[in-house]
Each structure stands twice: as structure tokens, then as C-alpha cells.
Scaffold this motif. Structure first.
Motif, PDB file in Angstrom:
ATOM      1  N   VAL A   1       0.818  -1.215   0.000  1.00 45.34           N
ATOM      2  CA  VAL A   1       0.000   0.000   0.000  1.00 45.34           C
ATOM      3  C   VAL A   1       0.852   1.264   0.000  1.00 45.34           C
ATOM      4  N   HIS A   2       2.170   1.126   0.111  1.00 50.38           N
ATOM      5  CA  HIS A   2       3.064   2.289   0.183  1.00 50.38           C
ATOM      6  C   HIS A   2       3.217   2.916  -1.198  1.00 50.38           C
ATOM      7  N   GLU A   3       2.928   4.230  -1.308  1.00 54.32           N
ATOM      8  CA  GLU A   3       2.950   4.906  -2.596  1.00 54.32           C
ATOM      9  C   GLU A   3       3.786   6.187  -2.612  1.00 54.32           C
ATOM     10  N   GLN A   4       4.326   6.607  -1.499  1.00 50.64           N
ATOM     11  CA  GLN A   4       4.990   7.911  -1.424  1.00 50.64           C
ATOM     12  C   GLN A   4       6.481   7.804  -1.720  1.00 50.64           C
ATOM     13  N   TRP A   5       7.100   8.990  -1.935  1.00 49.87           N
ATOM     14  CA  TRP A   5       8.543   9.136  -2.098  1.00 49.87           C
ATOM     15  C   TRP A   5       9.117   8.244  -3.202  1.00 49.87           C
ATOM     16  N   GLY A   6       8.414   8.141  -4.296  1.00 43.14           N
ATOM     17  CA  GLY A   6       8.885   7.338  -5.411  1.00 43.14           C
ATOM     18  C   GLY A   6       8.600   5.860  -5.288  1.00 43.14           C
ATOM     19  N   ALA A   7       7.893   5.454  -4.216  1.00 43.47           N
ATOM     20  CA  ALA A   7       7.642   4.030  -3.999  1.00 43.47           C
ATOM     21  C   ALA A   7       6.727   3.438  -5.063  1.00 43.47           C
ATOM     22  N   THR A   8       5.840   4.247  -5.644  1.00 44.54           N
ATOM     23  CA  THR A   8       4.908   3.704  -6.633  1.00 44.54           C
ATOM     24  C   THR A   8       5.643   3.111  -7.817  1.00 44.54           C
TER      25      THR A   8
END
Length: 408
Positions: free
Chosen positions: A288-295
Motif C-alpha cells: 500500500v506504500h505509494e509515497q517518495w517514489g515508492a509507486t
């Protein structure tokens, strides 16, 4: 822990991007010159076959690659920059059966010249390998064992930890619950040793941050035939009866074996949230992590592997990337130099967490922000605002230097 610390010191600002340095280095290190100075770096992943486990939900895939896909992602990322720096990284994977000792597999890999190891093994097996004479010239990364003892009094100079400890996870959750003012907990503990170990970490965190465990019970029901026609009725009745206790703010569950935790959601006698190993959960990584370029990072991984990255995959990826970063900075692969750089103030690694990750020099634990997640959304990130530290707020998660016998 005090939330007001007058001695809080900011670390030096993040330095010039390693990626830009690599790009510029490619202007003069390209083609024949780089090929002549090419450095091959061998990394081994040693794991143990896991007991076959059917997830509580069909939506969760059965994962048995022991972090290999995460390590492979790290190798690919290292080699992307390695083509400019004249470095090549290779991964060798070995997995032993539960009844076998991993020591012989380690010796075989060591005889082949490997000195850099990712170990996905129980704590006792980790210690055995770390204490072998052949391991003294090796650098070992623990990517699977969360035992706090490995970070407090069973430390080894040649062993680093990229997986967060149970104390780190419990502190991350407790900080968020402090922010929410959910101070009264109902603790439910599973029947296995690792469940009890996680419960101990949660009790420590509760005391540390001023929470109160108003009720504690052990879940003793054997996993039932939940997929039978009447399975949901039995679970509904059992959980409703089991949770008829006094009032509390949140039910905290310690079920590392994933046997019953999901059953508690929406079935408690009182309408209360569930957290801990299930529900509102702390994690090093989550789909579910999408921030700081994680997507973008998540999509690359998902397209290649057909599933989302887990904590163990991320821990393997971080270990491989730590080796790659250190090899690039030191222009070598000698384990003593790699370790010295990784534990130095010069090391930091971008890990899609909003701030660089580093290692604690006294026990080899990776400092990292931890995600507070629900099954479908990221809820928060710890450390929470207001929890200060004289060196790094990341050291508010888990045992701090004065609490550890390591490095003394």
C-alpha cells in the motif's frame, strides 16, 4: 520516552546525489577503460525452507522464495549503476531443508569465494554461522530474524540487520497510538513462541509510551475448517465470546504465525479497532506504500514478480543495495572496508522512505522509518512528530544505544 528533548541535533544535510556522481563518472569511465577495471562482486542468499502455510485469505499469495525476488531486484539496481562504475554484481541462492544445518551450505559458498551473505534464518542458526571461524572474514546481513536479543546482547561484529526488530515494530505502533490517544489496550497473544516474543515487545512499548494493557488473553483455539459452509459461524461465535471483556481503546493482537488475527476484525464484542500483527500494523514495507517514489519502485517489482513486495523482500533489497552503495563508494569489495563504510557517518541510502536509511554502529541495525498500514491504505509513518532524540529520531524505534550491551 520524553517527547521534549532539548539536545536534539540535526544530522548534516543530505549530500550530493550518488546517482548524479555515477552519471558524471560515466563521462570518463565508459567502454574499454571500465571493462579493463571491472570488479565482480558475488553475493549469496542462504535460506531455509519454510513450513507450508495456507494464508488466512485467498487474496494473499503463498510466498516461499525467502526474499530472493527482493535480492534479485537489488542486484538489477546495482548493475544499472555498475555499468558506469565498472562493477558487476551476481547473486547465488541456496535453500536448506528444516532438518538440515545451513552451516555446510555456508561453508560451500565460502569455499567458492563468496564473502557477502544475506541470511534468512532463525536467530540460533544466524549465531552459529556468525561464530564460525570461516565467517570472520565475511559480512552477513540478517534479512529475516526479528529477535531483539540479536540487537541487545547477542550481537556479532560481522552481522548486520536490515529486517526491523520486534521492538522497533512495537515502538512504531505505540507512537502512533500515543498520537491517537488510544492508551488502553486489550492484548491477545497466540500460542507460539514468536507470538509471545512479539507480545513482550508490545508490553515493553506500552510501558515506554505510557499505555496500559487493561486485559490480556491467550488465543488457544485450534485453527478450524474456516472454508467449510459453517466456518464463518463458528469464528463469529468464538471471537464474540472471547472478547467479552471490560472496555478498552484498541485490541492488539500478537499472531506472527498468521493463524487467527484476521478473524478478530469486525467480530469483537465491543466495536473497537484491531492492531498489531493484523489490522493496523507496523511494517518495513507494504504493497500500500505509494509515497517518495515508492509507486514506481513497486510497479517495477510487481511487473516482474506478479505480486507486491513484502518486508523480507525489502530487507533483502536493502541489504544488496547497501553492498552496492558501499562498493561504489570504496571502489572495492573487501568486507572490512565495506563494513567500515556502511557503519560510518558517510553512508546513507535512499530507500523510498522519505529520508535516507543508515545503520546503528553499535549493533548493526538498519535505521529506517516504519509504515503504519491497514490492509488497503498506509495510515501513517513512524517515528511520529514530537518524539525527539539527541542523534536521530529513528533511534526512538527499538532499543537505543544505552539499552543495548552491544558495542560496549
Amino acid at each position: 520516552m520524553s517527547r521534549l528533548d532539548p539536545y536534539n541535533k540535526k544530522k548534516p544535510p543530505y549530500r550530493f546525489s550518488v546517482g548524479l556522481m555515477i552519471i558524471f563518472s560515466g563521462l570518463y569511465c565508459f567502454g574499454i577503460a571500465c571493462a579493463a577495471d571491472k570488479l565482480d562482486v558475488s553475493i549469496a542468499l542462504l535460506g531455509m525452507e519454510q513450513e507450508k502455510h495456507i494464508p488466512l485469505s485467498l487474496l494473499r499469495p503463498v510466498i516461499d522464495d525467502t526474499g530472493q525476488s527482493g535480492a534479485e531486484q537489488g542486484i538489477s539496481d546495482n548493475n544499472t549503476t555498475g555499468q558506469f562504475t565498472g562493477q558487476s554484481f551476481q547473486l547465488t541462492s541456496m535453500k536448506v531443508k528444516p532438518e538440515q544445518s545451513p552451516n555446510q551450505a555456508f561453508l560451500e559458498l565460502h569455499r567458492q569465494g563468496t564473502r557477502l551473505f544475506l541470511l534468512n534464518l532463525p536467530a540460533d542458526k544466524l549465531i552459529e554461522i556468525a561464530d564460525m571461524p570461516e565467517a570472520k572474514d565475511s559480512l552477513l546481513f540478517n534479512i529475516g530474524a526479528r529477535d531483539d536479543a540479536l540487537r541487545t546482547h547477542e550481537c556479532r561484529a560481522n552481522l548486520l540487520h536490515t529486517i526491523p526488530s520486534r521492538a522497533m515494530l512495537a515502538d512504531a505502533l505505540a507512537q502512533y497510538l500515543t498520537w491517537k490517544r488510544w492508551n488502553e489496550w486489550f492484548l491477545v497473544v497466540g500460542r507460539h513462541p514468536q507470538d509471545k516474543a512479539y507480545a513482550d515487545a508490545l508490553k515493553r512499548a506500552a510501558k515506554r509510551y505510557g499505555h496500559k494493557i487493561v486485559e490480556e488473553k491467550v488465543w488457544t483455539f485450534e485453527p478450524g475448517a474456516r472454508r467449510t459452509d459453517s466456518g464463518h459461524t463458528r469464528e463469529q461465535e468464538e471471537v464474540n465470546a472471547f472478547t467479552q471483556v471490560g472496555d478498552y481503546d484498541i485490541l492488539i493482537v500478537a499472531d506472527e504465525r498468521d493463524e487467527f488475527g484476521e478473524f478478530l476484525n469486525y467480530r469483537t464484542y465491543l466495536p473497537r479497532p484491531v492492531g498489531g500483527s493484523h489490522g493496523l500494523s507496523p511494517a518495513a514495507w507494504s504493497g500500500v506504500h505509494e509515497q517518495w517514489g515508492a509507486t514506481q519502485f513497486q510497479r517495477r517489482y510487481q511487473e516482474k514478480n506478479g505480486r507486491w513486495m513484502t518486508d523480507r523482500d525489502f530487507s533483502a533489497w536493502v541489504a544488496v543495495r547497501s553492498i552496492g552503495e558501499a562498493a561504489t563508494r570504496t571502489a572495492g569489495k573487501q568486507t572490512d572496508k565495506l563494513k567500515a563504510f556502511i557503519l560510518s557517518d558517510e553512508f546513507n541510502l535512499a530507500a523510498f522512505k522519505g529520508r535516507p536509511v543508515t545503520y546503528r554502529d553499535w549493533n548493526g541495525q538498519l535505521r529506517q522509518p516504519l509504515l503504519i498500514t491497514s490492509p488497503r491504505l498506509m495510515i501513517s509513518v513512524s517515528p511520529q512528530k514530537g518524539f525527539l532524540h539527541q542523534y536521530s529520531t529513528l533511534d526512538t524505534l527499538g532499543y537505543d544505544r544505552p539499552e543495548s550491551k552491544c558495542g560496549k
